[in-house]
Design an enzyme around this catalytic site. Structure first.
Site, PDB file in Angstrom:
ATOM      1  N   HIS A 144      25.560  27.444 -25.408  1.00 36.39           N
ATOM      2  CA  HIS A 144      24.011  26.282 -24.944  1.00 36.39           C
ATOM      3  C   HIS A 144      23.382  26.616 -25.910  1.00 36.39           C
ATOM      4  O   HIS A 144      22.958  25.077 -26.058  1.00 36.39           O
ATOM      5  CB  HIS A 144      23.132  27.177 -24.374  1.00 36.39           C
ATOM      6  CG  HIS A 144      21.233  27.190 -23.895  1.00 36.39           C
ATOM      7  ND1 HIS A 144      20.938  25.959 -23.089  1.00 36.39           N
ATOM      8  CD2 HIS A 144      20.719  27.437 -24.554  1.00 36.39           C
ATOM      9  CE1 HIS A 144      20.473  25.329 -23.579  1.00 36.39           C
ATOM     10  NE2 HIS A 144      19.756  26.261 -23.667  1.00 36.39           N
ATOM     11  N   SER A 168      31.636  14.697 -39.208  1.00 35.50           N
ATOM     12  CA  SER A 168      31.273  14.052 -38.026  1.00 35.50           C
ATOM     13  C   SER A 168      29.667  13.594 -38.313  1.00 35.50           C
ATOM     14  O   SER A 168      29.525  12.303 -38.938  1.00 35.50           O
ATOM     15  CB  SER A 168      30.767  14.028 -37.138  1.00 35.50           C
ATOM     16  OG  SER A 168      30.096  13.214 -35.903  1.00 35.50           O
ATOM     17  N   GLU A 170      18.049  22.291 -40.823  1.00 37.22           N
ATOM     18  CA  GLU A 170      18.695  21.497 -39.719  1.00 37.22           C
ATOM     19  C   GLU A 170      17.537  21.515 -38.765  1.00 37.22           C
ATOM     20  O   GLU A 170      16.958  20.355 -37.415  1.00 37.22           O
ATOM     21  CB  GLU A 170      19.579  22.691 -39.040  1.00 37.22           C
ATOM     22  CG  GLU A 170      19.953  22.414 -37.856  1.00 37.22           C
ATOM     23  CD  GLU A 170      20.431  21.502 -37.150  1.00 37.22           C
ATOM     24  OE1 GLU A 170      21.460  21.052 -38.690  1.00 37.22           O
ATOM     25  OE2 GLU A 170      20.823  20.721 -36.431  1.00 37.22           O
ATOM     26  N   HIS A 172      13.335  33.152 -40.900  1.00 35.30           N
ATOM     27  CA  HIS A 172      14.128  33.625 -39.924  1.00 35.30           C
ATOM     28  C   HIS A 172      14.539  34.906 -40.388  1.00 35.30           C
ATOM     29  O   HIS A 172      15.167  35.343 -39.062  1.00 35.30           O
ATOM     30  CB  HIS A 172      15.374  32.698 -40.095  1.00 35.30           C
ATOM     31  CG  HIS A 172      14.902  31.218 -39.739  1.00 35.30           C
ATOM     32  ND1 HIS A 172      14.721  30.203 -38.474  1.00 35.30           N
ATOM     33  CD2 HIS A 172      15.009  30.376 -40.653  1.00 35.30           C
ATOM     34  CE1 HIS A 172      14.467  29.206 -38.134  1.00 35.30           C
ATOM     35  NE2 HIS A 172      14.571  29.023 -40.004  1.00 35.30           N
ATOM     36  N   THR A 177       2.899  18.607 -41.543  1.00 37.05           N
ATOM     37  CA  THR A 177       2.685  18.648 -39.923  1.00 37.05           C
ATOM     38  C   THR A 177       1.673  17.942 -39.888  1.00 37.05           C
ATOM     39  O   THR A 177       1.701  17.004 -39.019  1.00 37.05           O
ATOM     40  CB  THR A 177       2.743  19.360 -39.361  1.00 37.05           C
ATOM     41  OG1 THR A 177       4.347  20.450 -41.036  1.00 37.05           O
ATOM     42  CG2 THR A 177       4.324  19.902 -38.235  1.00 37.05           C
ATOM     43  N   LYS A 191       0.890  14.602 -39.934  1.00 38.95           N
ATOM     44  CA  LYS A 191       1.368  13.765 -38.855  1.00 38.95           C
ATOM     45  C   LYS A 191       0.433  13.715 -37.939  1.00 38.95           C
ATOM     46  O   LYS A 191       0.602  12.461 -37.697  1.00 38.95           O
ATOM     47  CB  LYS A 191       2.698  14.270 -38.438  1.00 38.95           C
ATOM     48  CG  LYS A 191       3.774  12.943 -40.139  1.00 38.95           C
ATOM     49  CD  LYS A 191       5.122  14.248 -39.995  1.00 38.95           C
ATOM     50  CE  LYS A 191       6.036  13.627 -40.640  1.00 38.95           C
ATOM     51  NZ  LYS A 191       6.262  11.897 -40.537  1.00 38.95           N
TER      52      LYS A 191
END
Lengths: 554, 368
Positions: free
Chosen positions: A93, A185, A271, A319, A344, A347
C-alpha cells in the site's frame, strides 16, 4: 480504460478547433492510432494522459489494499489475513501509493500542463518522456506479481528497514527492482521537466514570472534528481547484502542497520516534499483564479518553496528519534524540523491573503483547494507536534504518525490532484464536468477522510503502534470508526472515476477555452487542447497580457 | 474544529482526559512522561490559538468575500511589512517552544547514575531481560492464547481484559529507582516502548542503546514493540511490574536462587535422550517461531525435517547455529549445553534419524 482515454484527446481533430493563434495546425506525424498512439507516444499530452490513468489505476490498487488493512482492523482479533500477509498489504500500500500513484500523477500533470503553461510546443526530450512513462507499468507489475511468489511480497514496511528486509523472500527482490525502475523513470521525468522549464519558456516569461506550478515542479524535479539515486543506492546495498555477501547493514560483518535508515531518510524526507510541493503549486494556481485576485506574495512563495526544499535535506533525523542518537544530534534535527514550519506557514498565510478581499466562488477545484489548505494545515500542526523530539518519543511508530502523514498526503497531495483534475478537465476533454457531481465528490471525500483519519490521532496518543494486524481492546472503537470511514472514502473515489468518464463523454456541455477566467497561457488555447499547441511561441503581447493580469508585470 | 476538540480536551480537562486513555496519553508514571505530557498540552494551546486565528480569518473571507454576495475583488498582492511579520512571529514562537523541549531532550538522554541496569533483548517475537548486576535473566512472552486471537472461522474465545498485553513473566523493577535499560536485539530491529514512562528506544542487533526511567508508583504497566519486526510484531508486548523496594529484594533473591539451581553443571555427563529432552525446550523457546513445531519451516525459513544440514555432518550443523546464515541469526548467545541439546534434538526429530548426538564440549571446541 483505453476506450475512455481514446476520447480524452482525440488525435487528428486538431483542425476542428479554432485557429486563433495559428499554432495548432496538423503536422501529420501523429498519424499513429490505436495502441501505437500510446505505446509510441511522444506527445506530452498523450504521455500526460498515460501517466494520469496509470496513477489512477495504482491509486485504486493501493486503495484496495488499504481497505484490506482496514477490514482486518475493524475488530480486534485476526479475521481475514495471516499477520505476514497483513504486513505485505501495508508495505505494498505504501510503496504503490507513494511511487505508483502520487508521484506519477504529479509527473503526468507536469507533462500535460507545463508546455501549455510555459508556451512550449512539447517537453524537451519527447522520446525520453516516452521511456520514462513506459518504465512504470513493468515496475507496477513487478510489485503486483511479487504477491504471488514464494514467501509473498515485501513485508518490511515501505521503509524497507534491514535486517528485516534482508530476511524476506524473493518478493523483496521484486520490490527492489521495482524501486530501481521507478527511480530511473523519476530521474528522466525530472530531467525533462528541468530542461523544459529552463529552456522553453515563452518570450518575456522570466523565471520569476512563471506560474507557481512551474516553480514547484522545477524545485520538485531538482529534489528528485538529488535523492532518487540515494534511494537506488540504499536498495542496491540491500540487494547485495541479501545475495552477494556484503555487510553494509549487518552488524555481524561490521555493518550498521541504522546506516540504512540514515540513507533512506536522506531520500525520504525530500521525498515528502516531492509529494507536497507540486500540490502547493496547483493550489497556488487555483486559489487566485477563484478569488479573482493575483496570488499574494508571489516572490515569497518562490523563496518559501526553495527554503522548504533546502531544509528538507537537513531534517531526516526526525524520522529516527527513537534509534538512540546523541542528545546534540537529537536537538539539531528537532530545531531544523521546527524551522520548516516557518516557510510552510508563509505559504498558508499567502493563500489566505489571496482569498482575503477576493470575489470568491466555490466551484469544485476551489473546494478541493480550500479543503487542501484546511487539512494540510491540520497535518502541519500534527507535524509540529511530532517535531518536538520528547513528544515524538510517545508518538514514534504509533497511529499518530499514520494520521499525520495521511493528512498531508491524502488531504494534501491527493486533494490537490483532485482539484487539478477538475480545474483542467475542461481543457483536457473540451467538456464541462457536472458541478453538482464534483461538489458531491468533494463533500463526500472531505467528511469520510476525516472520519477515517482523525480518530487515528487519538489511537496514537493512547499508544497504539502502527503496522499491527491486531490490537488491544481499548483501541477498538476508533479503529471501527476509521474502518467505516475508509470504506466510504474508497467508494467515493469510484464516483470520481464516474465523474471523469462522464465528462470525457460529453459532461454537461462544451467547455469554452477559458471557463474560469484564468490568466495563465494554457487557457489561451482552445478546449480541448489540440494535439499540438504553441508550435510557434506565443507572442510577447499575449504573454504580457497574462502576466499583467497576474500582477507579475506592470 | 476537530483539533479544537482535542486541544480543548488537553488544555481544559487534562486531568479528566488523563483518566480516559482512549483520547489521550496513558497516565504518566515518571517525571519524564509528565514533562512530555505538559509539553504536549502547552503545544496544543499554542496550536489552538494559531488554529483559531488562521481559520477564523480564512472562514471570515470565505463567508464575506464571495462573489455571490456581490463582493468585489481588491487586487492587492503584496505587503512587505505583513510578510516579514508573519515570517518572524512564527519563528519567535518556535524559539519559545524549542527551549523547554530541549530541556526535556537533555533529561531524557541523561542515563547516568542508574541504580539498576537491565538489558532488554528483542527476539522475533518476544523480549528477553537480563539483570546484569545480579547474574540472571529470562524471556518474557505473550500469553494470550491463540484461540482468542484467531477468529478466522469463528468469533474465537472471549478476549481477556489485557488481550495482547499480557506476558508470562513481566520485567520487575523497584519503585523510585533509576533503572537503566540497555536495548539490543538478536535478529531484526525492535523497539522497547513503555508509554506510561515516556520511554521508547529501538533495539538494534549488534548495537547497544540505552534509555532510563524512574517509576513513581507501583503497579503493572503495558506497552508493545514499536518497530515493525516481522510476522508477530503485534504480538510481543512489554509488561513492567513496578514493586516496592522490599518486594523487589525478595523477588531478586528468589530469582537468583532459581537461576543457580537451573544452571547446567559443566561436568555433567549427558546421554542422548537427556540432550533431546533438553533440546526440545531450547527449540521451543528459540527456534519454533521460524522453523515451526514440526520442523517444516515456511516462507523464507527453510525446513529442518530432512534438511541437508540437519542430517549431514555434525560440524556443519554446529557451525550454522553458531554463525547463522541469511535470515537466520547467530545463536552463539546460547550456552554450549543449550546448543548441543538443540542440535541433538533437531538431528533426531521431525523424521530426522541421524542417531548421533553433540556434546557441550564439541560446541565449546567449535567456538574457537
Amino acid at each position: 480504460m483505453s476506450a475512455a482515454t481514446e476520447t480524452l484527446n482525440p488525435a487528428g481533430h486538431a483542425d476542428e478547433h479554432g485557429h486563433d493563434h495559428g499554432h495548432d495546425h496538423d503536422h501529420g506525424h501523429h498519424a499513429s492510432t490505436g495502441w501505437r498512439r500510446w505505446v509510441y507516444a511522444t506527445n506530452h499530452k498523450d504521455i500526460g494522459t498515460l501517466y494520469l490513468w496509470f496513477a489512477f489505476t495504482m491509486f485504486i490498487t493501493g486503495g484496495t489494499m488499504a481497505l484490506g488493512i482496514r477490514a482486518e482492523l475493524f475488530h480486534p482479533g485476526l479475521q481475514f489475513w495471516q499477520p505476514e500477509f497483513f504486513n505485505q498489504l501495508t508495505t505494498l500500500h505504501g510503496v504503490i501509493m507513494v511511487f505508483g500513484a502520487i508521484m506519477p500523477a504529479f509527473t503526468g500533470l507536469a507533462n500535460w500542463m507545463l508546455p501549455l503553461m510555459l508556451g512550449a510546443p512539447d517537453m524537451a526530450f519527447a522520446r525520453m518522456n516516452n521511456w520514462s512513462f513506459w518504465l512504470l507499468p513493468p515496475a507496477a507489475l513487478l510489485l503486483i506479481i511479487s504477491l504471488f511468489v514464494p514467501g509473498g511480497a515485501a513485508a518490511g514496511g515501505w521503509t524497507l528497514y534491514p535486517p528485516l528486509s534482508i530476511q524476506g523472500g524473493m518478493g523483496m527482490d521484486f520490490a527492489i527492482f521495482a524501486i530501481h525502475l521507478l527511480g530511473i523513470s523519476s530521474i528522466m521525468g525530472s530531467i525533462n521537466i528541468v530542461t523544459t522549464i529552463l529552456n522553453m519558456r515563452a518570450p518575456g516569461m522570466t523565471l520569476l514570472k512563471m506560474p507557481m506550478f512551474a516553480w514547484t515542479s522545477l524545485v520538485t524535479a531538482y529534489l528528485l534528481i538529488a535523492v532518487a539515486p540515494v534511494l537506488a543506492g540504499a536498495v542496491t546495498m540491500l540487494l547485495t547484502d541479501r545475495h552477494f555477501g556484503t555487510h553494509f547493514f549487518k552488524a555481524a560483518g561490521g555493518g550498521d542497520p541504522v546506516l540504512f535508515q540514515h540513507i533512506f531518510w536522506f531520500f525520504g524526507h525530500p521525498e515528502v516534499y516531492i509529494m507536497a510541493l507540486p500540490a502547493f503549486g496547483i493550489v497556488s494556481q487555483i486559489i487566485p483564479t477563484f478569488s479573482r485576485k493575483p496570488l499574494f506574495g508571489y516572490v515569497s512563495m518562490v523563496y518559501a518553496t526553495a527554503s522548504i526544499a533546502i531544509l528538507s535535506f537537513m531534517v531526516w533525523g526526525h524520522h529516527m528519534f527513537a534509534v538512540g542518537m546523541p542528545a546534540t544530534t537529537q536537538l539539531f534535527f528537532m530545531f531544523m524540523t521546527m524551522l520548516i514550519a516557518v516557510p510552510t506557514g508563509v505559504k498558508v498565510f499567502n493563500w489566505i491573503a489571496t482569498m482575503w478581499q477576493g470575489s470568491m466562488s466555490f466551484e469544485t477545484p476551489m473546494l478541493f483547494a480550500i479543503g487542501f489548505v484546511c487539512l494540510f494545515t491540520v497535518g502541519g500542526f500534527s507535524g509540529l507536534v511530532l517535531s518536538i523530539a520528547p513528544i515524538d518519543t510517545e508518538m514514534q511508530d504509533t497511529y499518530y504518525v499514520v494520521a499525520h502523514f495521511h493528512y498531508v498526503l491524502v488531504a494534501g497531495a491527493l486533494f490537490s490532484l483532485f482539484a487539478a483534475v477538475y480545474y483542467w478537465l475542461p481543457k483536457w476533454t473540451g467538456n464541462m464536468y457536472s458541478e453538482k457531481a464534483g461538489k458531491f465528490h468533494f463533500w463526500w471525500s472531505m467528511v469520510w477522510f476525516n472520519v477515517t483519519f482523525f480518530p487515528m490521532h487519538f489511537l496514537g496518543l493512547a499508544g497504539m503502534p502502527r503496522r499491527i494486524p491486531d490490537y488491544p481492546l481499548q483501541y477498538t472503537d476508533f479503529n471501527s470508526v476509521a474502518s467505516v470511514g475508509a470504506f466510504c472514502f474508497g467508494l467515493g473515489q469510484l464516483f470520481f472515476l464516474y465523474n471523469v468518464i462522464h465528462t470525457i463523454r460529453g459532461g454537461v456541455g462544451k467547455a469554452p477555452a477559458n471557463p474560469w477566467d484564468a490568466h495563465t497561457l494554457e487557457w489561451e488555447v482552445p478546449s480541448p487542447a489540440p494535439h499540438h499547441t504553441w508550435e510557434s511561441p506565443p507572442d510577447e503581447a499575449l504573454v504580457k497580457k497574462g502576466l499583467v493580469a497576474q500582477a507579475l508585470e506592470h | 474544529m476537530r483539533v479544537w476538540r482535542s486541544g480543548g480536551l488537553l488544555a481544559l480537562f487534562s486531568s479528566w482526559a488523563c483518566a480516559d486513555s482512549r483520547f489521550d496519553f496513558q497516565p504518566a508514571q515518571t517525571s519524564i512522561a509528565q514533562d512530555i505530557h505538559d509539553l504536549h498540552s502547552w503545544l496544543m494551546v499554542v496550536i489552538l490559538v494559531i488554529f483559531c486565528l488562521v481559520f477564523g480569518v480564512m472562514f471570515y473571507a470565505i463567508f464575506k468575500h464571495r462573489r455571490s454576495l456581490g463582493h468585489n475583488a481588491k487586487p492587492f498582492h503584496e505587503n512587505t511589512a505583513v510578510e516579514v511579520a508573519w515570517t518572524l512571529i512564527p519563528a519567535l514562537i518556535l524559539v519559545v517552544m524549542a527551549w523547554p523541549a530541549a530541556k526535556v531532550v537533555l533529561a531524557q538522554k541523561d542515563s547516568h547514575d542508574a541504580t539498576l541496569t537491565i538489558k532488554a533483548t528483542g527476539y522475533q517475537w518476544f523480549w528477553g531481560y537480563d539483570y546484569l548486576d545480579s547474574g540472571f535473566g529470562y524471556k518474557s512472552k505473550l500469553v494470550t492464547p491463540r484461540s482468542q486471537i484467531e477468529n478466522y472461522k469463528s468469533a474465537g474465545d472471549a478476549k481477556g481484559e489485557h488481550y495482547l498485553l499480557e506476558v508470562d513473566e513481566p520485567l520487575v523493577v523497584p519503585v523510585d529507582t533509576k533503572v537503566r535499560i540497555l536495548t539490543t536485539s538478536n535478529d531484526v530491529i525492535h523497539s522497547w516502548a513503555m508509554p506510561a514512562f515516556g520511554v521508547k528506544q529501538d533495539a538494534i542487533p549488534g548495537f547497544i542503546r540505552d534509555t532510563w526511567f524512574k517509576a513513581e508508583r507501583t503497579g503493572i504497566f503495558r506497552g508493545q514493540c514499536s518497530e515493525l519486526c516481522g510476522r508477530d510484531h503485534g504480538f510481543m508486548p512489554i509488561v513492567v511490574k513496578v514493586v516496592s523496594k522490599d518486594d523487589y529484594k525478595t523477588w531478586l533473591g528468589k530469582k537468583q536462587a532459581e537461576a543457580k539451581a537451573a544452571a547446567d553443571d559443566p561436568n555433567k555427563t549427558w546421554t542422548r535422550d537427556e540432550l533431546i529432552a533438553r533440546g526440545q525446550k531450547v527449540y521451543e523457546a528459540n527456534c519454533v517461531a521460524c522453523h515451526k513445531a514440526d520442523g517444516k519451516g515456511g516462507g523464507p525459513f527453510p525446513a529442518l525435517a530432512g534438511s541437508k544440514i540437519a542430517t549431514g555432518p555434525k560440524e556443519g550443523h554446529v557451525h550454522i547455529v553458531l554463525t547463522g546464515k541469511n535470515a537466520m541469526p547467530s545463536w552463539a548467545g546460547l550456552t554450549d549445553t543449550e546448543i548441543a541439546a538443540v542440535i541433538t534434538y533437531e538431528r533426531n526429530s521431525f523424521g530426522n534419524k541421524t542417531g548421533d548426538f553433540v556434546l557441550p564440549k564439541d560446541v565449546k571446541a567449535a567456538r574457537k
